[in-house]
Each structure stands twice: as structure tokens, then as C-alpha cells.
Design a protein around this motif. Sequence first.
Motif, PDB file in Angstrom:
ATOM      1  N   ASN A  53       0.859  -1.069   0.183  1.00  0.00           N
ATOM      2  CA  ASN A  53      -0.003   0.116  -0.038  1.00  0.00           C
ATOM      3  C   ASN A  53       0.902   1.119   0.007  1.00  0.00           C
ATOM      4  O   ASN A  53       0.646   2.323  -0.733  1.00  0.00           O
ATOM      5  CB  ASN A  53      -1.038  -0.176   1.412  1.00  0.00           C
ATOM      6  N   TYR A  56       2.456   1.803  -3.309  1.00  0.00           N
ATOM      7  CA  TYR A  56       1.824   2.098  -4.450  1.00  0.00           C
ATOM      8  C   TYR A  56       1.442   3.554  -4.227  1.00  0.00           C
ATOM      9  O   TYR A  56       1.500   4.488  -4.947  1.00  0.00           O
ATOM     10  CB  TYR A  56       0.311   1.276  -4.278  1.00  0.00           C
ATOM     11  N   ALA A  57       1.275   4.122  -3.022  1.00  0.00           N
ATOM     12  CA  ALA A  57       1.037   5.697  -2.727  1.00  0.00           C
ATOM     13  C   ALA A  57       2.337   6.538  -3.173  1.00  0.00           C
ATOM     14  O   ALA A  57       1.976   7.365  -3.665  1.00  0.00           O
ATOM     15  CB  ALA A  57       0.772   5.747  -1.207  1.00  0.00           C
ATOM     16  N   ASN A  59       4.438   5.982  -5.365  1.00  0.00           N
ATOM     17  CA  ASN A  59       4.506   6.058  -6.765  1.00  0.00           C
ATOM     18  C   ASN A  59       3.279   6.559  -7.653  1.00  0.00           C
ATOM     19  O   ASN A  59       3.240   6.628  -8.909  1.00  0.00           O
ATOM     20  CB  ASN A  59       4.667   4.537  -7.541  1.00  0.00           C
ATOM     21  N   SER A  60       2.253   6.883  -6.765  1.00  0.00           N
ATOM     22  CA  SER A  60       0.967   7.594  -7.309  1.00  0.00           C
ATOM     23  C   SER A  60       1.232   8.877  -7.763  1.00  0.00           C
ATOM     24  O   SER A  60       2.246   9.617  -7.249  1.00  0.00           O
ATOM     25  CB  SER A  60      -0.130   7.338  -6.451  1.00  0.00           C
ATOM     26  N   ASP A  61       0.452   9.388  -8.505  1.00  0.00           N
ATOM     27  CA  ASP A  61       0.349  10.955  -8.858  1.00  0.00           C
ATOM     28  C   ASP A  61       0.436  11.808  -7.650  1.00  0.00           C
ATOM     29  O   ASP A  61       1.011  12.896  -7.586  1.00  0.00           O
ATOM     30  CB  ASP A  61      -0.773  11.259  -9.855  1.00  0.00           C
ATOM     31  N   LYS A  64       3.906  11.447  -5.906  1.00  0.00           N
ATOM     32  CA  LYS A  64       5.178  11.764  -6.986  1.00  0.00           C
ATOM     33  C   LYS A  64       4.968  13.014  -7.731  1.00  0.00           C
ATOM     34  O   LYS A  64       5.762  13.713  -7.794  1.00  0.00           O
ATOM     35  CB  LYS A  64       5.379  10.725  -7.773  1.00  0.00           C
ATOM     36  N   ALA A  91      -4.016   8.548  -1.223  1.00  0.00           N
ATOM     37  CA  ALA A  91      -3.328   7.746  -2.405  1.00  0.00           C
ATOM     38  C   ALA A  91      -4.010   6.391  -2.406  1.00  0.00           C
ATOM     39  O   ALA A  91      -4.490   5.837  -3.255  1.00  0.00           O
ATOM     40  CB  ALA A  91      -1.902   7.795  -2.376  1.00  0.00           C
ATOM     41  N   GLY A 208      -0.762  16.244  -9.385  1.00  0.00           N
ATOM     42  CA  GLY A 208      -1.371  15.287  -8.467  1.00  0.00           C
ATOM     43  C   GLY A 208      -2.532  16.203  -7.685  1.00  0.00           C
ATOM     44  O   GLY A 208      -3.526  15.568  -6.764  1.00  0.00           O
ATOM     45  N   LEU A 211      -7.777  15.242  -8.809  1.00  0.00           N
ATOM     46  CA  LEU A 211      -8.072  13.633  -8.165  1.00  0.00           C
ATOM     47  C   LEU A 211      -9.312  13.237  -8.871  1.00  0.00           C
ATOM     48  O   LEU A 211     -10.302  13.990  -8.991  1.00  0.00           O
ATOM     49  CB  LEU A 211      -8.264  13.779  -6.907  1.00  0.00           C
ATOM     50  N   ARG A 229      -7.784   9.847 -13.394  1.00  0.00           N
ATOM     51  CA  ARG A 229      -6.136   9.698 -13.290  1.00  0.00           C
ATOM     52  C   ARG A 229      -5.808   8.921 -14.869  1.00  0.00           C
ATOM     53  O   ARG A 229      -4.842   8.710 -15.131  1.00  0.00           O
ATOM     54  CB  ARG A 229      -6.080   8.348 -12.241  1.00  0.00           C
ATOM     55  N   THR A 230      -6.872   8.560 -15.391  1.00  0.00           N
ATOM     56  CA  THR A 230      -6.800   7.824 -16.869  1.00  0.00           C
ATOM     57  C   THR A 230      -6.910   8.812 -18.104  1.00  0.00           C
ATOM     58  O   THR A 230      -6.471   8.289 -19.173  1.00  0.00           O
ATOM     59  CB  THR A 230      -7.757   6.598 -16.943  1.00  0.00           C
TER      60      THR A 230
END
Length: 258
Positions: A53, A56-57, A59-61, A64, A91, A208, A211, A229-230
Motif C-alpha cells: 500500500n 503504491y502510494a 509511486n502514485s500521482d 510523486k 493515495a 497530483g 484527483l 487519473r486515466t
Amino acid sequence: MRNIIKAIELIYSFHWIKEETSSFLKEKIFKNHILAIIEELKHEKLTSQEYKNVEYAINSDIFKNGIFDFFLNPNDYKINIRDLSVVLNMAIYGHSDNTLNINKLVDISVYIIKKLRVRSISCEYFKLFLEKIGKTTDFIERACDTIEIREIHKSKRLTIQTYFNIYSSDNYFEEITIYYPGEGKSWLDWTEENSLKVHVFKYDIPKGFFLYGFDYYSDIRGKIRFATRTNEKNFSILKNIRAKRLFGFNRKYAESYQ
């Protein structure tokens, strides 16, 4: 090492490649220090899922390309344990009512900030980069009020408000209203109760900031297209431009949001 530092100083003196150097050093700091700190967490008392977790957080927008990028910009923002804990929570769980174990969340944030400060002092190019953007290691704040942090994480509203206030300053003139899902909700009702206002400088807004699951309205530009995010076309802040390759990466140009 001295030759590397002199080379960085020389490169930074040329305005036309300053942006590329900045991006290069941010990525270097992220890989060599942030990811290294997260790797060290494997040896702490975390379950396999908790570590995944956190990994992942980071490396998330939201981290980072959010708080980390914002901290390494020439502004007066000081990264701290409270804000980092909120970022990790957001995140991982987004705008849901779930949260990590609060005590563990605080412990992880304390660990990261402590290690980051030490590395910013011992690493010459890290320290130099901070100097070039007008900051010192004091912009990494170790002190925290754990009682305050725990109260923030108990409230979805306070967690969201704390996150977006990272990017807000009374010195900025553009006001953005952010609509978010209220307590116990996963949808927007566009009410004043479930909204907050922040003052931002559009060229200092990191990716970031936008959201999934939130709506944004600017008092200058009107409704900002719904951000996910996509689908980056909805909130293009950075646009890659084909240009002469420098140091192995393309130049980037800031582009105002729509």
C-alpha cells in the motif's frame, strides 16, 4: 563528487536548460532517496499488504506528481509529517471512509520525513537543488502534533481539506472551489457543505492536485473539466514536446489547464 556538483551549478546557470535539469534532479532524488527510503520500510514492522500500500502510494500521482513535486518547486511550502500522512491515506483509499491504522500511518510518515531530512543534508546534489530553489533542509519539518494528525484522519472532511490546503496560499489570487463526496458518500452532491475553496497559482499546480472523484471550479476560468487519473487530456498541466534531446530526456513545457 565535486566535479558533479560544479557541473550541476554550471548547467543551472543556463536558463534554457534549467527546466530540464530540474526535472532530471527531481527524478534522481525520487529514485535514489524516496524509493530507497521506502525499500528500507521492508525491515520495519509492516505486513506485506501494508508495505504494498505504501509503495503504491509513493509511486502514485498524488505523491510523486503531487506533494513531492510541489515541495521541490521554488515556493514556500515545507513538507511535513501531517501532510505526508494525509497524502498516503488519500493515495491508498481515495475519498472513501476507510483509512490505514492511524498510529501506523503516523509512524510511517515520521520515518519517511526523518530519513528524507538526513539524506537532504548528507547528499550534496540534493542539498544543492534545495538551495537553487531557495530552500534549506529546514523545509523538511520533523516536528508534529500526533494528536492533531489523529483527529484529521478520523474525519474524511478534514483529511480532504488538509490535502488540498497543501497547495493553497493567501498570496495567490485564483480561487478554486473543489467539490468532494461528503461523509459516508461516494458521490458528489455539489453542495457548499461538501466543498472547499483554495487559492492557487496555476503554474505551480502539480498534476497530483487533480484527483478522480472531485470537481473543480475556478472563479476566473469557470468549470475546470472533470479530472481523472486515466484521461490526462482533461487536465493537461505538462505536455511533452518533441525537441532536441538533452541528457536523455525531452524538454517539458508548462501548459495552463483548461
